[in-house]
Design a protein around this motif. Structure first.
Motif, PDB file in Angstrom:
ATOM      1  N   GLY A   8     -11.082 -34.824  -6.954  1.00 39.91           N
ATOM      2  CA  GLY A   8     -10.039 -35.750  -7.381  1.00 39.91           C
ATOM      3  C   GLY A   8      -9.750 -35.545  -8.848  1.00 39.91           C
ATOM      4  O   GLY A   8     -10.646 -35.171  -9.618  1.00 39.91           O
ATOM      5  N   VAL A   9      -8.499 -35.756  -9.245  1.00 38.28           N
ATOM      6  CA  VAL A   9      -8.127 -35.529 -10.645  1.00 38.28           C
ATOM      7  C   VAL A   9      -7.354 -36.730 -11.169  1.00 38.28           C
ATOM      8  O   VAL A   9      -6.597 -37.377 -10.447  1.00 38.28           O
ATOM      9  N   PHE A  10      -7.561 -37.004 -12.467  1.00 40.37           N
ATOM     10  CA  PHE A  10      -6.903 -38.109 -13.147  1.00 40.37           C
ATOM     11  C   PHE A  10      -6.290 -37.632 -14.451  1.00 40.37           C
ATOM     12  O   PHE A  10      -6.756 -36.658 -15.047  1.00 40.37           O
ATOM     13  N   SER A  11      -5.281 -38.360 -14.897  1.00 41.04           N
ATOM     14  CA  SER A  11      -4.672 -38.108 -16.199  1.00 41.04           C
ATOM     15  C   SER A  11      -4.839 -39.333 -17.087  1.00 41.04           C
ATOM     16  O   SER A  11      -4.722 -40.467 -16.617  1.00 41.04           O
ATOM     17  N   PHE A  12      -5.091 -39.068 -18.360  1.00 40.96           N
ATOM     18  CA  PHE A  12      -5.191 -40.139 -19.354  1.00 40.96           C
ATOM     19  C   PHE A  12      -4.191 -39.920 -20.479  1.00 40.96           C
ATOM     20  O   PHE A  12      -4.472 -40.218 -21.647  1.00 40.96           O
ATOM     21  N   ASP A  13      -3.004 -39.375 -20.150  1.00 41.46           N
ATOM     22  CA  ASP A  13      -2.018 -39.188 -21.206  1.00 41.46           C
ATOM     23  C   ASP A  13      -1.478 -40.540 -21.656  1.00 41.46           C
ATOM     24  O   ASP A  13      -1.887 -41.594 -21.152  1.00 41.46           O
ATOM     25  N   PHE A  14      -0.538 -40.540 -22.570  1.00 42.13           N
ATOM     26  CA  PHE A  14      -0.180 -41.791 -23.241  1.00 42.13           C
ATOM     27  C   PHE A  14       0.592 -42.752 -22.354  1.00 42.13           C
ATOM     28  O   PHE A  14       0.755 -43.917 -22.709  1.00 42.13           O
ATOM     29  N   GLY A  15       1.058 -42.294 -21.191  1.00 37.03           N
ATOM     30  CA  GLY A  15       1.793 -43.181 -20.316  1.00 37.03           C
ATOM     31  C   GLY A  15       1.017 -43.634 -19.097  1.00 37.03           C
ATOM     32  O   GLY A  15       1.600 -44.212 -18.179  1.00 37.03           O
ATOM     33  N   LYS A  16      -0.287 -43.406 -19.088  1.00 31.83           N
ATOM     34  CA  LYS A  16      -1.078 -43.721 -17.899  1.00 31.83           C
ATOM     35  C   LYS A  16      -1.776 -45.089 -18.018  1.00 31.83           C
ATOM     36  O   LYS A  16      -1.776 -45.714 -19.077  1.00 31.83           O
ATOM     37  N   THR A  17      -2.403 -45.498 -16.919  1.00 28.19           N
ATOM     38  CA  THR A  17      -3.015 -46.821 -16.840  1.00 28.19           C
ATOM     39  C   THR A  17      -4.034 -47.033 -17.951  1.00 28.19           C
ATOM     40  O   THR A  17      -4.118 -48.111 -18.545  1.00 28.19           O
ATOM     41  N   ILE A  18      -4.871 -46.031 -18.202  1.00 25.45           N
ATOM     42  CA  ILE A  18      -5.676 -46.004 -19.422  1.00 25.45           C
ATOM     43  C   ILE A  18      -5.432 -44.656 -20.092  1.00 25.45           C
ATOM     44  O   ILE A  18      -5.123 -43.668 -19.418  1.00 25.45           O
ATOM     45  N   THR A  19      -5.546 -44.619 -21.394  1.00 27.28           N
ATOM     46  CA  THR A  19      -5.155 -43.418 -22.120  1.00 27.28           C
ATOM     47  C   THR A  19      -6.221 -42.979 -23.111  1.00 27.28           C
ATOM     48  O   THR A  19      -6.930 -43.802 -23.693  1.00 27.28           O
ATOM     49  N   THR A  20      -6.307 -41.678 -23.292  1.00 27.17           N
ATOM     50  CA  THR A  20      -7.097 -41.100 -24.383  1.00 27.17           C
ATOM     51  C   THR A  20      -6.167 -40.337 -25.324  1.00 27.17           C
ATOM     52  O   THR A  20      -6.618 -39.534 -26.129  1.00 27.17           O
ATOM     53  N   GLY A  21      -4.874 -40.587 -25.216  1.00 29.78           N
ATOM     54  CA  GLY A  21      -3.856 -39.832 -25.947  1.00 29.78           C
ATOM     55  C   GLY A  21      -3.435 -38.644 -25.117  1.00 29.78           C
ATOM     56  O   GLY A  21      -2.327 -38.572 -24.607  1.00 29.78           O
ATOM     57  N   GLU A  22      -4.312 -37.684 -24.995  1.00 28.00           N
ATOM     58  CA  GLU A  22      -4.257 -36.602 -24.019  1.00 28.00           C
ATOM     59  C   GLU A  22      -5.641 -36.499 -23.401  1.00 28.00           C
ATOM     60  O   GLU A  22      -6.644 -36.676 -24.094  1.00 28.00           O
ATOM     61  N   GLY A  23      -5.698 -36.212 -22.119  1.00 30.95           N
ATOM     62  CA  GLY A  23      -7.002 -36.075 -21.488  1.00 30.95           C
ATOM     63  C   GLY A  23      -6.902 -36.188 -19.988  1.00 30.95           C
ATOM     64  O   GLY A  23      -5.878 -36.614 -19.437  1.00 30.95           O
ATOM     65  N   GLY A  24      -7.964 -35.779 -19.326  1.00 29.65           N
ATOM     66  CA  GLY A  24      -8.017 -35.860 -17.871  1.00 29.65           C
ATOM     67  C   GLY A  24      -9.449 -35.869 -17.387  1.00 29.65           C
ATOM     68  O   GLY A  24     -10.400 -35.737 -18.177  1.00 29.65           O
ATOM     69  N   LEU A  25      -9.610 -36.023 -16.085  1.00 34.39           N
ATOM     70  CA  LEU A  25     -10.935 -36.100 -15.479  1.00 34.39           C
ATOM     71  C   LEU A  25     -10.904 -35.414 -14.127  1.00 34.39           C
ATOM     72  O   LEU A  25      -9.932 -35.540 -13.382  1.00 34.39           O
ATOM     73  N   VAL A  26     -11.977 -34.683 -13.823  1.00 31.37           N
ATOM     74  CA  VAL A  26     -12.147 -34.050 -12.521  1.00 31.37           C
ATOM     75  C   VAL A  26     -13.343 -34.696 -11.843  1.00 31.37           C
ATOM     76  O   VAL A  26     -14.430 -34.757 -12.424  1.00 31.37           O
ATOM     77  N   ILE A  27     -13.140 -35.180 -10.625  1.00 32.89           N
ATOM     78  CA  ILE A  27     -14.213 -35.723  -9.804  1.00 32.89           C
ATOM     79  C   ILE A  27     -14.538 -34.694  -8.726  1.00 32.89           C
ATOM     80  O   ILE A  27     -13.646 -34.244  -8.009  1.00 32.89           O
ATOM     81  N   LEU A  28     -15.804 -34.321  -8.622  1.00 38.94           N
ATOM     82  CA  LEU A  28     -16.211 -33.317  -7.640  1.00 38.94           C
ATOM     83  C   LEU A  28     -17.430 -33.814  -6.887  1.00 38.94           C
ATOM     84  O   LEU A  28     -18.404 -34.274  -7.486  1.00 38.94           O
ATOM     85  N   GLN A  29     -17.370 -33.734  -5.566  1.00 44.61           N
ATOM     86  CA  GLN A  29     -18.459 -34.235  -4.745  1.00 44.61           C
ATOM     87  C   GLN A  29     -19.470 -33.153  -4.401  1.00 44.61           C
ATOM     88  O   GLN A  29     -20.595 -33.452  -4.033  1.00 44.61           O
ATOM     89  N   ASN A  30     -19.069 -31.895  -4.530  1.00 43.14           N
ATOM     90  CA  ASN A  30     -19.922 -30.766  -4.188  1.00 43.14           C
ATOM     91  C   ASN A  30     -20.555 -30.196  -5.453  1.00 43.14           C
ATOM     92  O   ASN A  30     -19.863 -29.906  -6.431  1.00 43.14           O
TER      93      ASN A  30
END
Length: 378
Positions: A178-200
């Protein structure tokens, strides 16, 4: 999209604390000069919040998509099935891996139509990537069942659905990645940034290597003597982004609660049939990012857009940024953008009006908007 609205003293204090700790802005090394590793702390906080096996912070949501694709070995000659309504980054990442995007149309949720999915699978299909657009999860039960039948991994593009749930589980944790964005228009922001969720575990390890020039970060070895596990790239998050991210993550539950109040009062308050509400899967709890209505009458649609502008709400993506959110317009990427399913989705999207949910407007403001929309359609 309220994250940037709530940037305040908590984020300022976190940035000042980072400087007081030694001012190391890089996520690796420099041990004698620092007190903490904030990117690693943010990863752990997200892992615990989402109930995921692994979390990796990266430089953007776009980078997160590409890292997830690379962890699956997506490369030249492969196909990745995604949907017509997305942000261009979803398809850019597929193309940048050398693979071909295969586009499914949308159902009334405006996300991937599972009934089209099976007919798009070929021997070249490497992964399926539904997109939880504007805070509403796709029909994951149906999508996962088809993926399981054909033994295909699922990557959830949850860039616009931070905090949304499906079957009580956070979006982004339902698939193989799963992937998320934290750019300035997202629900929460880091200015620019993202997250990768991996189960394996193997995919998680490859992702960590790939996002850091292939660095294996072998224990006890300085970075200069470290080895490369794979050919990688630089998609690292900085400590600056991470300390802001930790402060923002602490506000997520509040954002979802308050956004939900505004979302509900607008959805429940608009009762005229001329405004058809976007379908939300019964298993889903959205992130309350945007309220979308289908308005088939063009004159009413134009009047509604004008009303939203006059009342200071505006629109979000539909119709004001269609070129960046519908694959029909991306002929420059070299794949078939004008399939029948894509053209049907374009026609569907052209009837939609997306209203942003912001905390700068009160619950009462959204109730007043609902009354104004009802009156407009009478």
């Amino acid at each position: 999209m309220p994250g940037f609205e709530l940037i305040g003293e908590e984020e300022r204090a976190a940035l000042n604390e980072l400087m007081d700790e030694g001012g190391v802005l890089f996520a690796h090394g420099f041990g004698p000069m620092r007190k903490r590793y904030h990117v690693r702390e943010l990863e752990a906080a997200f892992r615990d919040k989402l109930g995921a096996n692994d979390a990796l912070c990266v430089s953007s949501g776009t980078a997160a998509i590409k890292v997830a694709l690379k962890s699956l070995g997506v490369t030249y000659g492969d196909e990745v099935i995604t949907q017509c309504f997305n942000f261009i980054a979803t398809v850019e990442a597929i193309v940048d891996c050398g693979a071909t995007p295969v586009i499914a149309g949308s159902d009334e949720t405006l996300n991937m139509d599972p009934t089209q999915l099976e007919g798009l699978i070929t021997k070249k299909t490497k992964a399926i990537m539904p997109v939880h657009m504007l805070g509403v999860p796709a029909r994951m039960n149906e999508i996962k069942a088809i993926a399981k039948k054909y033994k295909l991994p699922v990557i959830e593009d949850a860039c616009e659905a931070v905090g949304a749930k499906y079957n009580g589980q956070y979006a982004g944790t339902l698939g193989d990645a799963g992937v998320f964005s934290f750019d300035f228009g997202k629900t929460i922001t880091t200015g620019e940034g993202g997250l990768v969720i991996l189960q394996n575990a193997e995919m998680a390890e490859k992702s960590r290597w790939y996002h850091d020039h292939g660095h294996m970060n072998l224990e006890g070895r300085p970075r200069g003597l470290d080895r490369a596990g794979i050919t990688g790239f630089n998609y690292r998050m900085s400590e600056l982004n991470a300390v802001v991210g930790k402060a923002q993550l602490a506000k997520l539950d509040y954002i979802l609660e308050e956004s939900g109040k505004r979302f509900k009062v607008l959805c429940d308050g608009v009762t005229v049939p001329a405004f058809k509400k976007r379908a939300i899967p019964e298993e889903a709890e959205p992130a309350f990012d945007t309220v979308i209505f289908e308005v088939k009458d063009k004159n009413l649609r134009d009047s509604t857009i004008a009303l939203l502008s006059d009342m200071g709400f505006g629109t979000k993506n539909l119709p004001d940024a269609m070129n960046w959110h519908c694959s029909v317009f991306w002929d420059h990427m070299g794949f078939d953008t004008r399939t029948p399913a894509a053209m049907e989705t374009l026609a569907l999207l052209e009837r939609q009006i997306a209203i942003p949910v912001v905390l700068g407007r009160s619950v009462e403001d959204y109730a007043a908007l609902a009354d104004a929309l009802n009156a407009l359609a009478d």
